[in-house]
Every structure is written in C-alpha cells, then in structure tokens.
Design a protein around this motif. Structure first.
Motif, PDB file in Angstrom:
ATOM      1  N   ARG A  13       0.830  -1.218   0.000  1.00 25.30           N
ATOM      2  CA  ARG A  13       0.000   0.000   0.000  1.00 25.30           C
ATOM      3  C   ARG A  13       0.854   1.253   0.000  1.00 25.30           C
ATOM      4  O   ARG A  13       0.508   2.260  -0.597  1.00 25.30           O
ATOM      5  CB  ARG A  13      -0.932   0.009   1.209  1.00 25.30           C
ATOM      6  N   HIS A  14       1.984   1.196   0.702  1.00 21.41           N
ATOM      7  CA  HIS A  14       2.851   2.377   0.789  1.00 21.41           C
ATOM      8  C   HIS A  14       3.799   2.498  -0.391  1.00 21.41           C
ATOM      9  O   HIS A  14       4.318   3.575  -0.652  1.00 21.41           O
ATOM     10  CB  HIS A  14       3.625   2.357   2.111  1.00 21.41           C
ATOM     11  N   ALA A  15       4.011   1.412  -1.103  1.00 22.58           N
ATOM     12  CA  ALA A  15       4.955   1.441  -2.224  1.00 22.58           C
ATOM     13  C   ALA A  15       4.279   1.695  -3.562  1.00 22.58           C
ATOM     14  O   ALA A  15       4.893   2.255  -4.463  1.00 22.58           O
ATOM     15  CB  ALA A  15       5.720   0.122  -2.278  1.00 22.58           C
ATOM     16  N   LEU A  16       3.014   1.292  -3.701  1.00 25.39           N
ATOM     17  CA  LEU A  16       2.327   1.394  -4.982  1.00 25.39           C
ATOM     18  C   LEU A  16       1.599   2.713  -5.141  1.00 25.39           C
ATOM     19  O   LEU A  16       1.304   3.401  -4.165  1.00 25.39           O
ATOM     20  CB  LEU A  16       1.323   0.245  -5.138  1.00 25.39           C
ATOM     21  N   ASP A  17       1.293   3.031  -6.348  1.00 25.05           N
ATOM     22  CA  ASP A  17       0.501   4.204  -6.666  1.00 25.05           C
ATOM     23  C   ASP A  17      -0.841   4.103  -5.945  1.00 25.05           C
ATOM     24  O   ASP A  17      -1.449   3.028  -5.909  1.00 25.05           O
ATOM     25  CB  ASP A  17       0.282   4.233  -8.191  1.00 25.05           C
ATOM     26  N   PRO A  18      -1.342   5.190  -5.361  1.00 29.34           N
ATOM     27  CA  PRO A  18      -2.601   5.121  -4.604  1.00 29.34           C
ATOM     28  C   PRO A  18      -3.818   4.748  -5.452  1.00 29.34           C
ATOM     29  O   PRO A  18      -4.843   4.348  -4.916  1.00 29.34           O
ATOM     30  CB  PRO A  18      -2.761   6.530  -4.017  1.00 29.34           C
ATOM     31  N   ARG A  19      -3.705   4.850  -6.790  1.00 26.59           N
ATOM     32  CA  ARG A  19      -4.834   4.462  -7.639  1.00 26.59           C
ATOM     33  C   ARG A  19      -4.976   2.948  -7.763  1.00 26.59           C
ATOM     34  O   ARG A  19      -5.974   2.457  -8.274  1.00 26.59           O
ATOM     35  CB  ARG A  19      -4.680   5.079  -9.027  1.00 26.59           C
ATOM     36  N   ILE A  20      -3.974   2.193  -7.321  1.00 29.34           N
ATOM     37  CA  ILE A  20      -4.024   0.737  -7.382  1.00 29.34           C
ATOM     38  C   ILE A  20      -4.648   0.228  -6.093  1.00 29.34           C
ATOM     39  O   ILE A  20      -4.198   0.550  -4.997  1.00 29.34           O
ATOM     40  CB  ILE A  20      -2.615   0.140  -7.575  1.00 29.34           C
ATOM     41  N   THR A  21      -5.705  -0.544  -6.215  1.00 32.26           N
ATOM     42  CA  THR A  21      -6.416  -1.068  -5.050  1.00 32.26           C
ATOM     43  C   THR A  21      -5.922  -2.467  -4.729  1.00 32.26           C
ATOM     44  O   THR A  21      -5.807  -3.316  -5.607  1.00 32.26           O
ATOM     45  CB  THR A  21      -7.934  -1.122  -5.332  1.00 32.26           C
ATOM     46  N   LEU A  22      -5.615  -2.700  -3.457  1.00 31.78           N
ATOM     47  CA  LEU A  22      -5.195  -4.024  -3.010  1.00 31.78           C
ATOM     48  C   LEU A  22      -6.373  -4.734  -2.364  1.00 31.78           C
ATOM     49  O   LEU A  22      -7.136  -4.137  -1.613  1.00 31.78           O
ATOM     50  CB  LEU A  22      -4.065  -3.919  -1.979  1.00 31.78           C
ATOM     51  N   HIS A  23      -6.497  -6.013  -2.659  1.00 31.35           N
ATOM     52  CA  HIS A  23      -7.540  -6.840  -2.074  1.00 31.35           C
ATOM     53  C   HIS A  23      -6.883  -8.028  -1.400  1.00 31.35           C
ATOM     54  O   HIS A  23      -6.035  -8.681  -1.989  1.00 31.35           O
ATOM     55  CB  HIS A  23      -8.505  -7.350  -3.154  1.00 31.35           C
ATOM     56  N   THR A  24      -7.269  -8.308  -0.151  1.00 33.05           N
ATOM     57  CA  THR A  24      -6.746  -9.496   0.521  1.00 33.05           C
ATOM     58  C   THR A  24      -7.819 -10.576   0.608  1.00 33.05           C
ATOM     59  O   THR A  24      -7.540 -11.681   1.014  1.00 33.05           O
ATOM     60  CB  THR A  24      -6.236  -9.155   1.932  1.00 33.05           C
ATOM     61  N   ARG A 118      16.556   0.386 -20.715  1.00 32.06           N
ATOM     62  CA  ARG A 118      16.662   1.847 -20.643  1.00 32.06           C
ATOM     63  C   ARG A 118      15.375   2.528 -20.204  1.00 32.06           C
ATOM     64  O   ARG A 118      15.388   3.415 -19.348  1.00 32.06           O
ATOM     65  CB  ARG A 118      17.094   2.365 -22.014  1.00 32.06           C
ATOM     66  N   ASP A 119      14.267   2.177 -20.783  1.00 35.60           N
ATOM     67  CA  ASP A 119      13.016   2.911 -20.575  1.00 35.60           C
ATOM     68  C   ASP A 119      12.226   2.300 -19.427  1.00 35.60           C
ATOM     69  O   ASP A 119      11.638   1.233 -19.559  1.00 35.60           O
ATOM     70  CB  ASP A 119      12.206   2.912 -21.870  1.00 35.60           C
ATOM     71  N   ARG A 120      12.194   3.010 -18.298  1.00 36.07           N
ATOM     72  CA  ARG A 120      11.533   2.517 -17.085  1.00 36.07           C
ATOM     73  C   ARG A 120      10.468   3.514 -16.643  1.00 36.07           C
ATOM     74  O   ARG A 120      10.679   4.722 -16.697  1.00 36.07           O
ATOM     75  CB  ARG A 120      12.540   2.335 -15.959  1.00 36.07           C
ATOM     76  N   LEU A 123       4.988   1.815 -11.903  1.00 32.99           N
ATOM     77  CA  LEU A 123       3.741   1.140 -12.243  1.00 32.99           C
ATOM     78  C   LEU A 123       2.573   2.117 -12.323  1.00 32.99           C
ATOM     79  O   LEU A 123       1.681   1.955 -13.149  1.00 32.99           O
ATOM     80  CB  LEU A 123       3.444   0.037 -11.219  1.00 32.99           C
ATOM     81  N   GLY A 124       2.607   3.165 -11.520  1.00 35.75           N
ATOM     82  CA  GLY A 124       1.550   4.168 -11.549  1.00 35.75           C
ATOM     83  C   GLY A 124       1.496   4.946 -12.860  1.00 35.75           C
ATOM     84  O   GLY A 124       0.510   5.629 -13.135  1.00 35.75           O
ATOM     85  N   GLU A 125       2.549   4.856 -13.669  1.00 35.79           N
ATOM     86  CA  GLU A 125       2.586   5.535 -14.968  1.00 35.79           C
ATOM     87  C   GLU A 125       2.410   4.541 -16.115  1.00 35.79           C
ATOM     88  O   GLU A 125       2.918   4.745 -17.223  1.00 35.79           O
ATOM     89  CB  GLU A 125       3.903   6.297 -15.125  1.00 35.79           C
ATOM     90  N   LEU A 126       1.656   3.481 -15.856  1.00 33.79           N
ATOM     91  CA  LEU A 126       1.395   2.468 -16.877  1.00 33.79           C
ATOM     92  C   LEU A 126       0.863   3.071 -18.177  1.00 33.79           C
ATOM     93  O   LEU A 126       1.383   2.764 -19.252  1.00 33.79           O
ATOM     94  CB  LEU A 126       0.434   1.408 -16.336  1.00 33.79           C
ATOM     95  N   PRO A 127      -0.138   3.978 -18.128  1.00 35.40           N
ATOM     96  CA  PRO A 127      -0.643   4.547 -19.392  1.00 35.40           C
ATOM     97  C   PRO A 127       0.437   5.290 -20.187  1.00 35.40           C
ATOM     98  O   PRO A 127       0.506   5.174 -21.403  1.00 35.40           O
ATOM     99  CB  PRO A 127      -1.759   5.502 -18.947  1.00 35.40           C
ATOM    100  N   GLN A 128       1.311   6.029 -19.502  1.00 38.10           N
ATOM    101  CA  GLN A 128       2.368   6.762 -20.196  1.00 38.10           C
ATOM    102  C   GLN A 128       3.376   5.795 -20.830  1.00 38.10           C
ATOM    103  O   GLN A 128       3.852   6.018 -21.942  1.00 38.10           O
ATOM    104  CB  GLN A 128       3.095   7.715 -19.235  1.00 38.10           C
ATOM    105  N   GLY A 129       3.710   4.725 -20.123  1.00 41.03           N
ATOM    106  CA  GLY A 129       4.643   3.737 -20.664  1.00 41.03           C
ATOM    107  C   GLY A 129       4.094   3.047 -21.894  1.00 41.03           C
ATOM    108  O   GLY A 129       4.806   2.859 -22.889  1.00 41.03           O
ATOM    109  N   LEU A 145      10.024  -1.135 -19.170  1.00 39.23           N
ATOM    110  CA  LEU A 145       9.994  -1.850 -17.899  1.00 39.23           C
ATOM    111  C   LEU A 145       9.176  -1.029 -16.906  1.00 39.23           C
ATOM    112  O   LEU A 145       9.334   0.175 -16.810  1.00 39.23           O
ATOM    113  CB  LEU A 145      11.406  -2.028 -17.346  1.00 39.23           C
ATOM    114  N   PHE A 146       8.303  -1.711 -16.188  1.00 36.05           N
ATOM    115  CA  PHE A 146       7.520  -1.055 -15.152  1.00 36.05           C
ATOM    116  C   PHE A 146       8.087  -1.469 -13.805  1.00 36.05           C
ATOM    117  O   PHE A 146       8.298  -2.645 -13.548  1.00 36.05           O
ATOM    118  CB  PHE A 146       6.037  -1.406 -15.255  1.00 36.05           C
ATOM    119  N   THR A 147       8.361  -0.486 -12.973  1.00 38.17           N
ATOM    120  CA  THR A 147       8.972  -0.746 -11.672  1.00 38.17           C
ATOM    121  C   THR A 147       7.961  -0.518 -10.564  1.00 38.17           C
ATOM    122  O   THR A 147       7.083   0.336 -10.680  1.00 38.17           O
ATOM    123  CB  THR A 147      10.196   0.165 -11.451  1.00 38.17           C
ATOM    124  N   SER A 148       8.086  -1.274  -9.504  1.00 29.52           N
ATOM    125  CA  SER A 148       7.142  -1.147  -8.400  1.00 29.52           C
ATOM    126  C   SER A 148       7.689  -0.265  -7.285  1.00 29.52           C
ATOM    127  O   SER A 148       6.939   0.200  -6.449  1.00 29.52           O
ATOM    128  CB  SER A 148       6.818  -2.527  -7.819  1.00 29.52           C
TER     129      SER A 148
END
Length: 150
Positions: A13-24, A118-120, A123-129, A145-148
């Motif tokens: 929750r603290h590492a990911l973009d706040p727009r990503i919802t986590l479900h347990t 090279r191009d990273r 994850l919160g910028e998935l649309p831009q990537g 590459l998408f980084t977390s």
C-alpha cells in the motif's frame, strides 16, 4: 491487485501508486485477470475464475507444479464464456534454465542490454509507458519496464 499474503499488503500500500487497489479477500468482477502465482495448489486460478466476469479473460502466466489439477469443472469455465490463455514464462529442460540464462546475458551488459532496460516507468505511470510504445517516432522504446519501487 490481489495479495495472497495479507502481511505484505501494508508494504505494498505504501509502495504502490494510490490508484491501485489491493484486495486481501475476494476481488470485484474484472474484465481480465492475470494469474501470476504458482505452486502446488489450484487456489490462485480458482480465485481468478471467481474474479473474472462472464466473457472475460484469464492470462495464466506461471508454472504450477506438474501434478496440479484444476478442481473446477471445465463446463463452468465454458458456460461463462471465459477465455483461458496460457503464457509459460520460462523453461528448465536438458540442463538449461531459460530464466537464469537470460539474467546471465543481461548481467553481462552491452549496448543491446542497455537498450532493453533503458526505458523505465513506475507502475503508476502504466498509461504513459504504453503510450511511449505506440509512439511513431525514431525514439520509441524497444521495451518498457515497469517498476514497483518495492
């Protein structure tokens, strides 16, 4: 994003973009689900089947143990018009290990390795990537590459 181990949810929750919802627990109905788990049980793919809407797609991108059997009747999968698509990421056979070999080659570096890494984008910028990959210019990334950030 489904988290199988609730103890990891706090860090995610603290590492990911706040727009990503986590479900347990259960997931809401989704158009597409990526099953990137592996192991000795069909539990992850059963969770994916419960989370995908009728007519949706599940991408199984993993390596279940050789004798794992799907405990859900296939008729139920077909009755809901679910598309199951497999994508085996790497293979170990004849003394070779595709994943280890690929890491070794990238670690040795060189111009082509730099081009692939090279191009990273976070994850919160998935649309831009993804948009960068569709760019028609000469400077379009070869791979993104998408980084977390974890």
């Amino acid at each position: 994003m489904m988290v199988r181990e609730p103890s990891r949810a706090y860090h995610l929750r603290h590492a990911l973009d706040p727009r990503i919802t986590l479900h347990t627990a259960g997931l809401p109905q989704c158009d597409a689900v990526v099953d990137a788990a592996s192991g000795h049980s069909d539990s992850p793919i059963r969770q994916a089947l419960n989370a995908v809407r009728d007519g949706g797609t599940i991408l199984v991108q993993n390596a279940y143990a050789p004798r794992v059997v799907l405990s859900v009747p296939l008729r139920d999968v077909f009755r809901h018009s679910i598309t199951l698509r497999g994508s085996f990421s790497y293979c170990r056979a004849d003394g070779r290990d595709d994943f280890r070999d690929a890491i070794d080659v990238i670690a040795k570096g060189g111009d082509w390795a730099a081009l692939l890494t090279r191009d990273r984008y976070p994850l919160g910028e998935l649309p831009q990537g993804l948009a960068a990959l569709r760019d028609g210019s000469r400077h379009r990334p070869f791979k993104v590459l998408f980084t977390s950030g974890i």
